[in-house]
Design a protein around this motif. Structure first.
Motif, PDB file in Angstrom:
ATOM      1  N   LYS A 112       8.368  41.485  -4.906  1.00 27.22           N
ATOM      2  CA  LYS A 112       8.156  40.483  -3.854  1.00 27.22           C
ATOM      3  C   LYS A 112       6.958  41.466  -3.232  1.00 27.22           C
ATOM      4  CE  LYS A 112      12.434  38.939  -3.264  1.00 27.22           C
ATOM      5  NZ  LYS A 112      13.622  39.424  -3.201  1.00 27.22           N
ATOM      6  N   PHE A 113       6.806  42.636  -2.928  1.00 23.64           N
ATOM      7  CA  PHE A 113       5.702  43.417  -2.501  1.00 23.64           C
ATOM      8  C   PHE A 113       4.478  44.121  -3.146  1.00 23.64           C
ATOM      9  CE2 PHE A 113       8.298  45.705   0.262  1.00 23.64           C
ATOM     10  CZ  PHE A 113       9.752  46.346  -0.100  1.00 23.64           C
TER      11      PHE A 113
ATOM     12  N   LEU B 201       3.193  39.667  -2.323  1.00 26.38           N
ATOM     13  CA  LEU B 201       2.427  39.738  -1.036  1.00 26.38           C
ATOM     14  C   LEU B 201       1.419  40.373  -0.537  1.00 26.38           C
ATOM     15  CD1 LEU B 201       5.661  40.797   1.951  1.00 26.38           C
ATOM     16  CD2 LEU B 201       3.805  38.760   1.990  1.00 26.38           C
TER      17      LEU B 201
ATOM     18  N   ARG C 106      -2.414  38.878  -0.015  1.00 24.15           N
ATOM     19  CA  ARG C 106      -2.908  39.146   1.133  1.00 24.15           C
ATOM     20  C   ARG C 106      -4.846  39.432   0.955  1.00 24.15           C
ATOM     21  NH1 ARG C 106      -0.083  44.039   4.023  1.00 24.15           N
ATOM     22  NH2 ARG C 106       1.469  42.870   5.278  1.00 24.15           N
TER      23      ARG C 106
ATOM     24  N   GLU D 213       0.142  51.191   1.893  1.00 19.09           N
ATOM     25  CA  GLU D 213       1.639  52.109   1.748  1.00 19.09           C
ATOM     26  C   GLU D 213       2.628  52.115   2.656  1.00 19.09           C
ATOM     27  OE1 GLU D 213      -0.951  53.570   2.338  1.00 19.09           O
ATOM     28  OE2 GLU D 213      -0.950  54.788   4.177  1.00 19.09           O
ATOM     29  N   SER D 214       2.175  51.681   3.966  1.00 20.68           N
ATOM     30  CA  SER D 214       3.791  51.641   4.679  1.00 20.68           C
ATOM     31  C   SER D 214       4.371  50.426   5.526  1.00 20.68           C
ATOM     32  CB  SER D 214       3.374  51.951   6.143  1.00 20.68           C
ATOM     33  OG  SER D 214       2.120  51.260   7.176  1.00 20.68           O
ATOM     34  N   GLU D 215       3.900  49.666   4.241  1.00 23.74           N
ATOM     35  CA  GLU D 215       4.523  48.208   4.881  1.00 23.74           C
ATOM     36  C   GLU D 215       4.845  47.580   2.834  1.00 23.74           C
ATOM     37  OE1 GLU D 215       1.046  46.649   6.497  1.00 23.74           O
ATOM     38  OE2 GLU D 215       1.155  47.865   8.059  1.00 23.74           O
ATOM     39  N   ILE D 216       3.842  47.593   2.253  1.00 21.94           N
ATOM     40  CA  ILE D 216       4.581  46.943   0.925  1.00 21.94           C
ATOM     41  C   ILE D 216       3.903  48.087  -0.064  1.00 21.94           C
ATOM     42  CG2 ILE D 216       3.867  44.460   1.859  1.00 21.94           C
ATOM     43  CD1 ILE D 216       1.148  44.675   0.610  1.00 21.94           C
ATOM     44  N   VAL D 217       5.066  49.176   0.543  1.00 14.35           N
ATOM     45  CA  VAL D 217       4.543  50.399  -0.484  1.00 14.35           C
ATOM     46  C   VAL D 217       3.094  50.579  -1.598  1.00 14.35           C
ATOM     47  CG1 VAL D 217       6.132  51.267  -2.612  1.00 14.35           C
ATOM     48  CG2 VAL D 217       6.986  49.587  -0.797  1.00 14.35           C
TER      49      VAL D 217
ATOM     50  N   ILE E 129      -2.791  41.579   9.497  1.00 17.28           N
ATOM     51  CA  ILE E 129      -3.502  39.863   8.212  1.00 17.28           C
ATOM     52  C   ILE E 129      -4.001  39.043   9.503  1.00 17.28           C
ATOM     53  CG2 ILE E 129      -1.244  39.358   7.633  1.00 17.28           C
ATOM     54  CD1 ILE E 129      -3.776  39.785   5.603  1.00 17.28           C
TER      55      ILE E 129
END
Lengths: 146, 640, 367, 373
Positions: free
Chosen positions: D155-156, D159, D163, D232-236, D308
């Motif tokens: 999923k990451f 996403l 983006r 990295e803080s949101e979607i690894v 975003i």
């Protein structure tokens, strides 16, 4: 200095309001009958000169023959605090009315008490175990849990 | 959301980071940046010292993780904390065990090994040992004084069997003063064979024990019995003989002289009207009462002062028929030098105490004394370590009494013909170890040197003088003797149950005031045995067979290091010594190179040798390390 | 016409770079927008309250270090105050002042991590947190000097503190206290007026004032919403009534206000430490307390203003050497009550930023 | 062979090569391919090292200093480490697409260098539509990224990939418009001629154009403040969460190659490429590339990340209109002064830029962000 209201004064006030709701009252705390808990709590929260709008903490203690749940209330305007206790004696499935409707802060603390001590609160939005996983049997913080 | 001040905030931020380009980067690579090691080191290495460890398992008890496993075998050698605290060094756990086994006679023998006055100490000792008792950590200290008293009350004289007196050496020793110090020295010197004569100014021997301490605390016949024991050993006591000059004694052929005069002169208050009738001085008052002379006391008596003498005077006045006794003390109860139990007993008997009050004037009006006092307040701490009381202006108040007793202190009364240097508080100056004075062959000890102090300290001085006189007269100075039978099969304490001190029965209030009978009644048999069993046998617990710390579980919280009463456990904090090679560090400055005196540190890659990593032990107890012979190496290979 | 999108569940789960420990948010996302969020706890539950019932009163102290491991000095202070209230033990003056100094240093260290982590979640690539860690390193060195450890200090004891400070502590503390305001200004210049941070933090994750009181939040979260409530002023414990300092409060209660409140609190803590250093008396640091404390039967509740909120210890004693019940009021757990409402409707990035601004520590949440 | 001759293109540009070039077209092609490959690999290594040390210094820390003297061999160490790592392919992921994604991402990044002029005339092929070629090629890389996102079955990553596509597409237009400004002034699409036309560096003539191009390019390449892709803080780690080993190395290379390409383009378009007073032209080119790269990672170390929807709003509502206005103004200037732009025009342009930026930042809104759910 946060003034700790003495249990007796509040007990007399409450007795006039809800006769028979006070089980016992001492200098620093006040034990309320569990049926009257919700009404007493609403009274304490709404009356202007008491105005306990901030619930500091809810804790449960297991005294073998009864569970005691301690509600610590604070009022920010008058800067005074009060300790209200309720007792429930059954050990199989003790239940108490939930105060989440009055103070949202009680949400997680009641779930924690349900999880670790086994006291279920009716009226709680989603009473599930907070720390342990769903399938866990037993309530660890009880004195007879081994 | 408006995007105001476009770009200025960002630009400022960029400026900050840009400035950092030119600053010295902060990193732990530079050892001198690292601050010094804290004194309470708590690192990854637990060091245990076998000699110091008394096996009292307090560390195992205090460890929250339960990682310490200790097995003691009980053939220990080091003295228990309470024996260390006793000035005379009585082996307390040993005689407590004898009482616990129901053998009081052997217990008295153990006590008599160190002091010749066991029952006197059983009644009036200030028991410094109880302050150090390890049992206090669990619930409450052992009541050692009362155990001594119980043993002496059930003594069958077993100790006499092994008590030997050496053949006469022909040396003659003169002792001036028959107080606890003088008689103890006489006793031991006589046993060593010297012929000892004691000169006592008063009609009865015993010094402060006889005249200072009233009957209700120490009855006279107990004292006389113990003095008889001392006479049996060959000590000749001459009463009613006041010695004026030492030289005459030396001419009479005495080889050594011991001045044990004590402190019998009361200090005058130095206020107006002190000599009016009805104003008495506490030492002479107590002396007259205890020697049986007739002393008349009015119905209202005031006592000035806060020490044991003041309390004794007050309670004696009560027993002489005074209706109402008040004590005036210029500081507060916390600072009172008197024994706390005595103060409570006095209050129980109805003595009223005014704190923060001091006399300023005494006016004698038709048989009555108007005592004018002034309120005090406590100021800064003075030389004696207590807070100095300062008078409050305009706070005078007057009270009327029939008698006023001044008990503000005592000091020795030394005739100037002795020709000895006089120190502070009119005391004789003597060498602290050998108690010898400057004049050849003259020794001094007890209250005359230390000022008014307790009985047990005087006895300790007496022992020390006996040793130094014997050495002076050519002997080896050994006064140790073994009177008690050797102990067989004593095992250290396994499990101790909770138990509190026994309640000692005392006379009822009415009985107390009517006579001078002893207030405190002794312990019953089974109460004494129960109390003796509470002793933790600290002296026996040594000889640790197994001491293991499970490093895996240990969280290095340091509680065991703090709990150990004998400082046998401590932790070393080590930095891994990082090896810096010139090339390895881009920004390396010259001083980065490893030098011995600089303290290398940092979290750089530790150089791991085949065995254990090289660690700089920065212990402030370094001097202690070389004494640790067998190093209990508990280190796991760090970081492997 | 709304595009028909099907929400999917994303676990911002226990192992995630910005969840400050093992905290899991089961978020159902509709594209980037968070539709619903359900926090899941328990990954770090060690049962500290049960463990405390088996240890002596002194043995519980190492346990309290592991509660909020970013501010272990304040946890021990709360516990020790509770035991002293229970057993009626008085604490010497010097120990009181040392405790205040250590607690305030710990508050600065904890806020440094909180602000640094929040800015890092907003995307500033490691720079702010590294500057703040550089200051925190100095504080840890000071603690290392005092009690030999950098994380689990185990420094305070019932009746005072375990050891007196070494002589080189005060000069080092003085140097730190004089230079700290300069560093705080540097952080402000770095990001305070940064337009992108303003856009990312202002108006995001709003906790209105009434809801803040209703969910009994505490610390910077409560003060960020404009409620002027600080235990050090409302119910002064230890010797806090001898210092003047003021309580910063936000206005709207969004992430930016909470960030500003924490920065201001750091400045106030420096002020308190300065005053405490001047009034530091000499004397004993620990009153005579037996090793196995045995308080009389009864109960006591003591609370302090920990960096994350009101931390309280409720001790019930049955006159034995171990506490009968040791209940802990954890501020982080209660501050999370409103996380779901604050995050619903915002984007994933905002969910992470809001969560970072609440600044929780899982050791305290899960106990 | 005839096809090849004709492919030389009209006007025989090759003939204009300096006489000392040995051999014919094929030799030239071979030499330049080798030059480009070496240039890319070396410069990427240099960039990795510079970024890690530079960031370290900007953040008051040492930066890597262990591998080799001054940590120079750190990139080599990273490369070896990454190559030795096991190459995991997610179980349910689409195997072929997962394997192909890095290739599709890397090749276009490399092909951009065909038209970058290292020195006067020293470029692989002097296409007369140089800039258009670059813009076309650079948008292909996004396909690779999306393939990676989709194939990782994570999923990451999905996403992140979504983006990235949204971001690149919406920043393509301001990019092209700002390039159009430059082309208008230079009068030709070919990179070499643009450089020759820059007696006055276009950054002065086209300040607003430079700003827009720089921001749009940063978004293309996913550099702060637009590094939504691997936030990295949101979607690894965004699209390359599931990548490890060799494929991860390639993505790592793609990122730095694109930044290298970006800074090279900026130097040619705005900082007058290899033209400079004393030093040999090739060195000037290098200095300018490194300078632009320093600006990029300096920005990365300070500025937080945008959300975003803010990135999108910024592109469509702020950059696009500004780029259009900029193009319009440049057009007017060209029409008004056909024979060449005098120097005082620089001040006029800068003034226009400041006015436009302040005006627009006041007027333009970034959008609330909260959606009623």
């Amino acid at each position: 200095m946060t003034v700790a209201l003495s249990g007796q004064e509040i007990a007399d006030k409450l007795d006039k309001q809800f006769p028979g709701s006070i089980v016992e009252s001492s200098q620093d705390s006040l034990v309320v009958n569990s049926e009257f808990l919700l009404r007493v709590a609403t009274f304490l929260k709404d009356t202007p000169e008491l105005d306990f709008s901030y619930l500091t903490a809810i804790t449960a203690v297991d005294y073998y023959d009864y569970f005691e749940v301690v509600y610590r209330l604070t009022s920010m305007e008058h800067n005074h605090r009060l300790v209200v206790k309720t007792r429930c004696c059954e050990r199989v499935n003790p239940t108490l009315p939930s105060v989440v409707s009055l103070w949202r802060g009680a949400d997680f603390q009641e779930r924690e008490i349900y999880d670790l001590m086994g006291i279920s609160f009716d009226g709680h939005p989603n009473l599930k175990r907070l720390f342990l996983w769903q399938g866990f049997k037993g309530h660890p913080l009880r004195r007879d849990y081994w | 959301m408006k995007f105001e001040r476009y770009g200025i905030g960002i630009a400022k931020g960029m400026a900050v980071t840009f400035r950092h380009l030119f600053r010295k980067p902060v990193t732990t690579q530079y050892p001198e940046e690292r601050l010094t090691v804290s004194r309470r080191t708590r690192g990854n290495e637990l060091i245990w010292d076998k000699e110091r460890c008394s096996g009292c398992t307090t560390c195992a008890q205090s460890c929250p993780q339960g990682t310490i496993e200790i097995v003691t075998s009980g053939n220990g050698a080091v003295t228990a904390p309470c024996s260390q605290a006793c000035p005379a060094g009585v082996n307390i756990p040993r005689y407590a065990r004898f009482i616990a086994d129901g053998k009081p006679a052997e217990a008295v023998a153990v006590i008599r090994e160190k002091i010749p006055f066991p029952s006197v100490c059983g009644h009036v000792c200030v028991h410094p040992c109880e302050a150090k008792c390890q049992r206090a950590q669990l619930d409450e200290a052992i009541d050692i004084r009362v155990l001594k008293r119980f043993a002496t009350e059930h003594d069958t004289g077993l100790w006499k069997v092994n008590s030997k007196v050496a053949p006469a050496t022909g040396k003659r020793v003169a002792i001036i003063g028959s107080g606890p110090a003088g008689l103890t020295a006489a006793y031991y010197l006589a046993k060593l064979g010297h012929s000892v004569t004691v000169f006592e100014a008063l009609p009865e021997p015993g010094g402060m024990m006889r005249v200072g301490i009233p009957d209700y605390r120490l009855s006279k016949d107990i004292l006389r019995a113990e003095i008889e024991e001392i006479k049996d050993v060959g000590v000749e006591i001459k009463t009613n003989t006041r010695v004026d000059s030492i030289d005459r004694l030396l001419e009479q052929g005495y080889n050594a002289i011991f001045l044990a005069i004590g402190a019998h002169q009361g200090i005058r208050m130095g206020i107006e009207g002190e000599d009016s009738p009805g104003v008495m001085e506490c030492v002479s008052f107590l002396r007259d009462v205890s020697l049986g002379r007739e002393v008349k006391v009015g119905s209202r008596v005031a006592v000035i002062g806060g020490g044991n003498a003041a309390i004794d005077s007050a309670r004696t006045a009560l027993r002489l028929g005074a209706k109402e006794v008040t004590i005036l003390y210029r500081r507060t109860q916390v600072e009172m030098p008197a024994n706390p139990e005595e103060v409570e007993a006095a209050l129980a008997e109805g003595v009223k105490i005014y704190f923060l009050a001091a006399p300023s004037r005494i006016i004698s009006q038709d048989g009555e004394l108007q005592l004018e006092c002034i309120r005090m307040q406590l100021g800064a701490i003075d030389a004696s370590g207590r807070r100095r009381p300062e008078p409050i202006k305009g706070s005078e108040f007057t009270m009327s009494f029939d008698n006023v007793i001044a008990a503000i202190g005592q000091r020795p009364e030394i005739p100037d013909k002795f020709g000895l240097p006089i120190g502070r508080g009119n005391t004789i100056q003597a060498d602290p170890d050998t108690l010898a004075t400057d004049r050849e062959g003259i020794f001094a000890g007890g209250d005359v040197v230390t000022g008014p102090a307790s009985v047990i300290e005087a006895i300790a001085d007496g022992r020390q003088v006996a040793i130094s006189i014997d050495k002076y007269l050519g002997g080896e100075g050994i006064i140790e003797e073994t009177l008690a039978p050797p102990e067989a099969g004593a095992t250290p304490l396994k499990k101790t149950r909770e138990g509190w001190r026994p309640q000692i029965s005392t006379l009822s209030l009415s009985q107390r005031l009517s006579s001078f009978a002893e207030v405190e009644l002794g312990l019953s048999e089974e109460m004494a045995v129960k109390e003796a069993k509470r002793c933790l046998k600290c002296d026996l617990a040594y000889g640790v067979d197994k001491f293991e710390v499970d490093i895996g579980y240990c969280i290095f919280c340091g509680l065991c290091v703090e709990a150990c009463p004998r400082n046998a456990l401590f932790m070393g904090y080590d930095y891994e010594r990082a090896r810096y090679r010139r090339g390895e560090l881009v920004m390396a400055k010259e001083d980065l190179l490893l030098s011995d005196e600089k303290q290398p540190s940092g979290y750089a890659r530790p150089k791991v040798e085949a065995a254990l990593p090289q660690q700089t032990l920065l212990l402030d107890r370094a001097e202690y390390l070389d004494k640790v012979k067998k190093r209990w190496d508990l280190r796991l290979p760090f970081g492997l | 016409m709304a595009i028909k999108t099907e929400p999917f569940v994303l676990n911002l789960g226990p192992v995630h770079p910005s969840t400050h420990g093992v905290f899991r948010m089961r978020t159902t996302l509709d594209g980037e927008v968070v539709v619903d969020m359900e926090p899941v706890f328990g990954y770090l539950h060690r049962g500290i309250e049960k463990l405390a019932e088996e240890r002596t009163y002194t043995g519980v102290i190492p346990l309290t270090d592991r509660l909020d491991y970013l501010a272990s000095m304040s946890n021990t202070l709360a516990y020790v105050l509770a035991v002293e209230k229970l057993a009626g033990i008085t604490v010497p003056e010097r120990a009181e002042y040392l405790r205040v100094i250590m607690a305030e240093l710990q508050r600065i260290a904890s806020h440094l991590i909180a602000v640094g982590a929040f800015l890092n979640d907003c995307g500033a690539f490691m720079t702010p947190i590294l500057y703040m860690i550089r200051e925190r390193e100095k504080i840890l060195d000071l603690f290392d000097m005092v009690c030999g450890q950098r994380l689990t200090y185990n420094y305070m004891r019932v009746g005072g503190v375990s050891h007196d400070i070494p002589d080189e502590f005060l000069p080092a503390l003085d140097k730190f206290v004089n230079r700290m305001p300069g560093f705080i200004d540097e952080y402000d210049q770095l990001l305070k007026k940064n337009e992108i941070l303003l856009v990312r933090a202002k108006g995001v994750g709003i906790l209105p004032k009434e809801m803040a009181i209703n969910i009994s939040a505490g610390g910077p979260v409560l003060r960020g919403s404009g409620v002027k409530w600080d235990i050090r002023k409302a119910d002064p414990y230890s010797v806090y009534d001898r210092f003047e300092f003021d309580i910063p409060t936000g206005t709207v209660g969004d992430c930016y206000d909470r960030y500003r409140v924490r920065i201001e609190e750091m400045r106030q803590s420096v002020r308190i430490i300065k005053q405490a250093m001047e009034q530091l008396p000499s004397g004993a640091v620990k009153s005579e307390v037996p090793h196995l404390i045995r308080p009389p039967v009864g109960e006591a509740y003591a609370h302090i203003e920990a960096p994350k909120g009101e931390l309280g210890f409720y001790l019930v004693s049955d006159n034995s050497i171990a506490p009968y019940r040791c209940a802990i009021r954890a501020p982080s757990l209660i501050n999370l009550t409103a996380l779901c409402d604050m995050v619903k409707g915002w984007k994933v990035a905002d969910a992470i930023a809001t969560f970072g601004s609440i600044d929780i520590c899982m050791g305290e949440v899960d106990r | 062979m005839t096809i090849v001759e004709t492919s030389l293109g009209p006007g025989g540009r090759l003939a204009a090569l300096p006489p000392d070039w040995p051999g014919g077209y094929w030799w030239h092609w071979l030499v330049f391919v080798v030059i480009i490959l070496i240039f890319v690999v070396v410069m990427v290594m240099a960039f990795i090292y510079m970024e890690r040390r530079g960031l370290g210094r900007l953040q008051a820390r040492l930066g890597p200093n262990r591998a080799g003297p001054l940590g120079i061999l750190q990139p080599v160490a990273d490369a070896i480490k990454v190559l030795l790592k096991e190459d995991i392919i997610p179980a349910k992921g689409d195997k072929l697409v997962h394997w192909l994604a890095p290739v599709v991402a890397f090749v276009p990044a490399l092909m951009i260098f065909a038209v970058i002029p290292f020195q006067d005339g020293a470029l692989l092929v002097d296409l007369n539509i140089g800039i258009l070629y670059i813009v076309a090629i650079s948008s292909v890389a996004t396909v690779g990224v999306f393939m990676a996102g989709w194939a990782s079955n994570n999923k990451f990553s999905l996403l992140g990939a979504m983006r990235d596509v949204a971001q690149v597409v919406s920043y393509e237009i301001p990019l092209v418009l700002s390039i159009a400004g430059v082309v208008l002034v230079a009068g030709s699409l070919s990179m070499n001629e643009i450089v020759e036309a820059q007696s006055v560096p276009f950054i002065l003539l086209q300040p607003l154009g430079f700003l827009i191009f720089f921001m749009a390019a940063c978004a293309e390449v996913n550099r702060t403040p637009f590094d939504l892709l691997e936030a990295e803080s949101e979607i690894v780690a965004g699209f390359h969460t599931e990548y490890s080993g060799m494929k991860f190395a390639l993505f790592y290379l793609v990122e730095y190659t694109e930044v290298l390409a970006l800074s090279a383009i900026i130097t040619t378009l705005f900082l007058s490429g290899w033209r400079g007073p004393l030093l040999p032209p090739f060195l000037w080119f290098l200095i300018k590339v490194v300078a632009v790269f320093f600006l990029i990672f300096w920005v990365r170390s300070t500025i937080p990340r945008l959300r975003i929807d803010q990135v999108m709003a910024f592109a469509w509502k702020c950059l696009l209109p500004l780029a259009l206005i900029n193009l319009f103004i440049t057009g007017l200037e060209i029409v008004a002064l056909p024979e060449g732009l005098p120097w005082f025009l620089i001040l006029v342009n800068i003034a226009i830029m400041v006015v436009l930026v302040v005006l627009w930042s006041g007027f333009f809104k970034l959008g609330g962000g909260r959606v009623e759910v």
